[in-house]
Design a protein around this motif. Structure first.
Motif, PDB file in Angstrom:
ATOM      1  N   UNK A 126       5.371   8.524   6.922  1.00 23.22           N
ATOM      2  CA  UNK A 126       5.051   7.188   6.401  1.00 23.22           C
ATOM      3  C   UNK A 126       5.710   7.010   5.040  1.00 23.22           C
ATOM      4  N   UNK A 174      -9.822   3.602  13.723  1.00 21.84           N
ATOM      5  CA  UNK A 174      -9.869   2.257  14.295  1.00 21.84           C
ATOM      6  C   UNK A 174     -11.167   1.542  13.927  1.00 21.84           C
ATOM      7  N   UNK A 225      -0.880  -1.178   6.717  1.00 21.95           N
ATOM      8  CA  UNK A 225      -1.656  -1.828   7.774  1.00 21.95           C
ATOM      9  C   UNK A 225      -0.895  -2.065   9.071  1.00 21.95           C
ATOM     10  N   UNK A 226       0.411  -1.742   9.091  1.00 25.34           N
ATOM     11  CA  UNK A 226       1.158  -1.900  10.346  1.00 25.34           C
ATOM     12  C   UNK A 226       0.766  -0.842  11.365  1.00 25.34           C
ATOM     13  N   UNK A 227       0.436   0.349  10.863  1.00 18.18           N
ATOM     14  CA  UNK A 227       0.123   1.469  11.776  1.00 18.18           C
ATOM     15  C   UNK A 227      -1.369   1.707  11.957  1.00 18.18           C
ATOM     16  N   UNK A 228      -2.136   1.356  10.954  1.00 18.48           N
ATOM     17  CA  UNK A 228      -3.580   1.613  11.065  1.00 18.48           C
ATOM     18  C   UNK A 228      -4.359   0.544  10.312  1.00 18.48           C
ATOM     19  N   UNK A 229      -5.650   0.537  10.523  1.00 23.88           N
ATOM     20  CA  UNK A 229      -6.518  -0.383   9.793  1.00 23.88           C
ATOM     21  C   UNK A 229      -6.225  -0.250   8.293  1.00 23.88           C
ATOM     22  N   UNK A 237       1.282  -4.687   4.718  1.00 23.05           N
ATOM     23  CA  UNK A 237       2.518  -4.504   5.487  1.00 23.05           C
ATOM     24  C   UNK A 237       2.852  -3.013   5.649  1.00 23.05           C
ATOM     25  N   UNK A 238       2.872  -2.288   4.544  1.00 27.67           N
ATOM     26  CA  UNK A 238       3.328  -0.899   4.598  1.00 27.67           C
ATOM     27  C   UNK A 238       2.333   0.019   5.291  1.00 27.67           C
TER      28      UNK A 238
END
Lengths: 169, 146
Positions: free
Chosen positions: A77, A147, A46-50, A43-44
């Motif tokens: 972040x 990515x 993996x919301x913005x990146x792999x 959640x913390x």
């Protein structure tokens, strides 16, 4: 007799080097990393990146990164309280030093005495990706080294094996 | 005759209220709480404040700020697209972002702490500062107005 010994050797060699991946591309093999299951990390981070498997960096790298989350590669972040503690616990308990994966071990070994923050700066990563041109990387479906899943469809399962790579056009 | 008229009338009422329900996403208690708090802060800062505005929120959503370090132009739409009903991609990492609109993505704006966290993170990246309570309230009203 010699023939038989030879064929046995060939068989043995195949047994050792034969494809290590399961049919569904999932866990359990030497090259594979442990899939991330930690809900808070997913959640913390993996919301913005792999959601990079913790094994991809050594403990010292994760510690350094977590100490400066308010400037996380130019992004804020920042995390506090239980969220930060949970993410820290996952990363440090599963960092590169704890891994059995051959790729994670090679990554760790090639860090030498440096404390990398970007996995893509590590010499082993660079060697493994040397044939990817800047033009390929810039494709809209790829965009960034961050990515992973763009070209490694089973990256989230910890599968970065070459035979599974599909580079989007 | 009057029976069938009543039946038809009730059909029309049903249809209209269904349409209203589809066009309007009710605000859950969490987001109502967030908005009440933001309104209180806005009123404290500016006694002339009356209510949040979806129109102002729209202008804010599309406002472009030039980043002092990178020199690129950034707005909410950079990552969330000009249509928040659609899925999008993180501008830097390419990671998929679910639609911002609670009409499409039902779990949007359902946790106050999460709303606050994302305002903090994303306002800093986009505008290089925290957003004001007025901007946050207007933003939420804009998203809900779609």
């Amino acid at each position: 007799m010699l023939n038989r010994a030879l064929s046995l050797m060939v068989l043995a060699a195949f047994g050792l080097t034969g494809t290590s991946a399961l049919a569904d591309g999932s866990v359990g093999q030497k090259g594979f990393l442990k899939p991330v299951t930690d809900a808070q990390y997913l959640e913390e981070c993996g919301s913005c990146h792999f959601a990079y498997q913790a094994e991809l960096l050594p403990k010292r790298s994760w510690e350094k990164m977590l100490s400066n989350l308010h400037d996380h590669f130019g992004d804020d972040a920042s995390l506090e309280g239980p969220g930060l503690e949970a993410v820290k616990a996952y990363l440090l308990n599963n960092a590169g030093e704890t891994s059995n994966s051959k790729r994670a071990i090679k990554l760790l070994q090639s860090t030498g005495d440096k404390t990398y923050l970007r996995i893509s700066d590590i010499p082993y990563f660079k060697r493994e990706h040397h044939e990817i041109s800047p033009a390929t990387l810039a494709r809209p479906a790829i965009k960034s080294w961050a990515n992973c899943a763009a070209c490694h469809p089973d990256a989230a399962k910890g599968n970065f094996e070459e035979e599974y790579v599909k580079i989007p056009k | 005759m009057s029976k069938s008229f009543a039946l038809m009338a009730s059909f029309i009422v049903c249809f209209v209220s269904l349409q209203t329900a589809l066009a309007f996403t009710p605000k859950n208690p969490e987001i109502q709480g967030v908005l009440a708090e933001l309104a209180k802060e806005s009123k404290a800062k500016d006694p002339a404040f009356t209510e949040f505005s979806a129109e102002r929120g729209k202008t804010f959503y599309f406002f472009e700020h030039t980043d002092s370090a990178e020199g690129d132009k950034r707005s909410c739409a950079t990552c969330h697209k000009s249509d928040p009903m659609l899925p999008s991609k993180h501008a830097v990492t390419g990671k998929k972002i679910d639609p911002l609109s609670p009409k499409v993505q039902r779990d949007r704006f359902t946790k106050a702490a999460k709303v606050e966290k994302w305002f903090r993170r994303n306002c800093k990246w986009t505008l290089e500062r925290e957003c004001t309570s007025l901007e946050k309230g207007d933003f939420i009203e804009f998203i809900y107005s779609l």
